[in-house]
Design an enzyme around this catalytic site. Structure first.
Site, short mmCIF file in Angstrom:
data_model
loop_
_atom_site.label_atom_id
_atom_site.label_comp_id
_atom_site.label_asym_id
_atom_site.label_seq_id
_atom_site.Cartn_x
_atom_site.Cartn_y
_atom_site.Cartn_z
N SER A 1 0.82 -1.21 0.00
CA SER A 1 0.00 0.00 0.00
C SER A 1 0.85 1.26 0.00
O SER A 1 1.95 1.28 0.59
CB SER A 1 -0.87 -0.03 1.26
N TYR B 1 -2.01 -0.51 10.41
CA TYR B 1 -2.25 -1.18 9.12
C TYR B 1 -1.05 -0.97 8.20
O TYR B 1 -0.48 -1.91 7.64
CB TYR B 1 -3.52 -0.63 8.47
N LYS C 1 2.09 -3.57 6.53
CA LYS C 1 2.51 -3.69 5.12
C LYS C 1 4.01 -3.47 5.01
O LYS C 1 4.71 -4.17 4.30
CB LYS C 1 1.75 -2.68 4.25
#
Ligand code: UDP
Length: 336
Positions: A117, A141, A145
């Site tokens: 991302s 989050y 990643k």
């Protein structure tokens, strides 16, 4: 290339990728626990219900099917939720990737495309973000990643893992046949919420912040068609098969659009008024995230086919209209 395992293949980007892979002649097996994915999205391929963190399922999957490569989507993906429950994000996303990598190593599968991302980038956010922009994840989050990318980098160095990490900007739009599309429960993303408002399913759209330092005061993002993202996974597999070096690539259109610009384009596409209401900024949101995907274009030969926002919105609109038609209708009052 032989069979491809797609974890999270019943989710939004995963399902579009699976459909594209099958259309381009690949054999696919989907592993998904359906925590956020949908069984009907996984109808294009062999489907295994299970959690990517489960070593027993992974072991039997790799032992029973001749898998050549893996595309790993399965992960929790809501920034706000990750801030509220970081442990779940680290357990689900990082442990899931570790279990998968362990099974791949055990079964000597060495090729991986990882769903990453643009959230891994830190400030400053003005201009176009290239892959060498400073990495500074702002949420748990995003940190998951980044951690997984770091694990892949180390494994590539140590054991020759062949991987590509694809850093998506804002995925949007739907399959042109409207067989799959964006269905999040609950929905938090701008374009589906705008279109649900156009359909009358919501009274109005809340605009999260009109005091950003942007021309119209609303936040800017780079919206990229989900089918273009899907194609990039196939390009990445081809790149790895030809011996391409492990690395991360941005996937964006390089065009920044504000929340208000999206709403106005959606008014044009749908012909609906789409009432809006100004609301405070949403915690954790950046002013601007726009990607430079020159590297993906030059190295992977990636060429987006649906860069125009009207095209993106039109495919999403067709999908949302179809979804709305499938909703149970409220009973009509009995005739007097
Ligand atoms: N947004 C908004 N109202 C909504 C949902 C989103 O104004 O109901 C804004 C959000 O603050 C961000 C942009 O739309 O600036 C895109 O948000 P989305 O959740 O779609 O993607 P994100 O960029 O957060 O991954």
């Amino acid at each position: 290339m032989g069979k491809i395992l797609v974890t999270g293949g019943a989710g939004y980007i995963g399902a579009h990728t699976v459909k594209r892979l099958v259309q381009s002649g690949h054999e696919v097996v989907v592993l998904d626990n359906l925590s956020t994915g949908h069984r009907d999205f996984a109808r294009f391929a062999d489907f295994v219900l299970g959690d990517v963190r489960d070593p027993v399922i992974l072991d039997s999957l790799f032992a029973s099917r001749a898998i050549d490569a893996v595309i790993h989507f399965a992960a929790a993906s809501q920034v706000g939720e990750s801030v509220r429950d970081p442990l779940f994000y680290y357990q689900n996303n990082v442990s899931g990737a570790l279990a998968l990598l362990g099974a791949m190593r055990k079964h000597m599968v060495n090729t991986l495309v990882f769903s990453s991302s643009c959230a891994v980038y830190g400030p400053p956010f003005d201009g176009l973000l290239t892959e060498d922009h400073p990495i500074a994840p702002l949420s748990p989050y995003a940190a998951t990643k980044n951690m997984i990318e770091r694990i892949l980098e180390d494994m590539a160095r140590a054991s020759g893992l062949k991987y590509v990490a694809l850093r998506y900007f804002n995925a949007a739009g739907a399959d042109t046949d409207a067989e799959v599309g964006e269905r999040h429960l609950p929905e938090t993303h701008l374009i589906p919420l705008v279109l649900q408002t156009a359909l009358g399913q919501r009274e109005r759209l809340e605009i999260f912040g009109d005091d950003y330092p942007t021309p119209d005061g609303t936040a800017i993002r780079d919206y990229v068609h989900v089918l273009d993202l899907a194609d990039a996974h196939i390009s990445a597999l081809n790149y790895l098969q030809k011996g391409g070096a492990p690395r991360a690539f941005n996937l964006g259109n390089g065009q920044g659009l504000s929340v208000l610009q999206i709403i106005n384009a959606a008014r044009e596409v749908t012909g609906q008024p789409i009432p809006v209401h100004m609301a405070p900024r949403r915690a954790g949101d950046s002013t601007r995230l726009v990607g430079d995907a020159t590297l993906a274009r030059q190295t992977l030969g990636w060429a987006p086919n649906h860069a125009d926002i009207h095209d993106i919105l039109a495919t999403a609109w067709a999908w949302h209209q179809k979804e709305a038609a499938c909703l149970p209708q409220s009973p009509r009052p009995a005739a007097l």
